[in-house]
Write an enzyme that holds these catalytic residues in place. Structure first.
Site, short mmCIF file in Angstrom:
data_model
loop_
_atom_site.label_atom_id
_atom_site.label_comp_id
_atom_site.label_asym_id
_atom_site.label_seq_id
_atom_site.Cartn_x
_atom_site.Cartn_y
_atom_site.Cartn_z
N TYR A 17 0.84 -1.20 0.00
CA TYR A 17 0.00 0.00 0.00
C TYR A 17 0.87 1.25 0.00
O TYR A 17 0.68 2.17 -0.79
CB TYR A 17 -0.94 -0.01 1.20
N GLU A 39 -11.24 5.03 3.54
CA GLU A 39 -10.98 6.03 4.59
C GLU A 39 -12.21 6.20 5.48
O GLU A 39 -12.09 6.39 6.69
CB GLU A 39 -10.56 7.36 3.98
N TRP A 47 -5.67 1.21 10.32
CA TRP A 47 -5.55 1.08 8.87
C TRP A 47 -5.25 -0.36 8.50
O TRP A 47 -5.67 -0.84 7.45
CB TRP A 47 -4.50 2.05 8.35
#
Length: 186
Positions: A17, A39, A47
């Site tokens: 990522y 998000e 995350w």
């Protein structure tokens, strides 16, 4: 290889990522929608949790095809809530459909979500001087402005902190650490 200090090196999804997506200027409307939803899902979670559940979300939401997501029924969303592979938060699941509907309205009004979004930064990434990722702000005047506008247009789970993370992720704001090899590669 020098990466930003927030990258969890024990998780290959995290590394990929960071190296392949985060902070890279993004202009593809479908990918911009996916990233915005990720998000939104992160609110109150790590995350890493989001990255680990990303594939299940993509499968549940038609690879984030905005038109298909906007047309999902309550029954479709209820089915997703039964899937243990996703975050089973009713508000976030329902927000995905509401946000897809609002997203389509922006696309219609501006020609693309990309055109709408990048206008907030005059079509140029903001490159910040970040020595340590902990110095980067959680929100800014820009993220507050965009969050207000998104909310006015019907978006959910798009507060200024989530929006700032989105701006970073989509490359509108480059907050790679100065020592990170990806700071200037985009």
């Amino acid at each position: 290889m020098n990466r930003c200090g927030w990258v969890k090196m024990s998780n290959p999804l995290y590394i990929a990522y960071h190296d392949e997506e985060w902070g890279k200027p993004l202009h593809d409307d479908q990918k911009l929608f996916e990233l915005l939803m990720l998000e939104c899902y992160q609110a109150g979670l790590s995350w890493e949790t989001i990255l680990n559940k990303r594939q299940a979300f993509k499968q549940s939401f038609y690879n984030y095809n905005v038109k298909r997501v906007a047309q999902m029924t309550d029954e479709d969303l209820e089915m997703i809530l039964q899937n243990p592979e996703v975050i089973r938060h009713r508000g976030k699941i329902w927000a995905t459909r509401a946000n897809a509907q609002a997203y389509l309205q922006i696309q219609e009004a501006f020609g693309s979500f990309d055109a709408y979004l990048w206008a907030f930064v005059d079509n140029q990434p903001i490159i910040n001087n970040v020595h340590d990722y902990r110095e980067a702000p959680a929100k800014t005047a820009l993220s507050e402005q965009l969050a207000r506008d998104l909310k006015k247009r019907g978006f959910k789970f798009t507060g200024p902190v989530a929006v700032y993370s989105y701006l970073q992720a989509a490359g509108l704001v480059n907050d790679h650490e100065n020592s990170c090899e990806f700071k200037s590669s985009y």
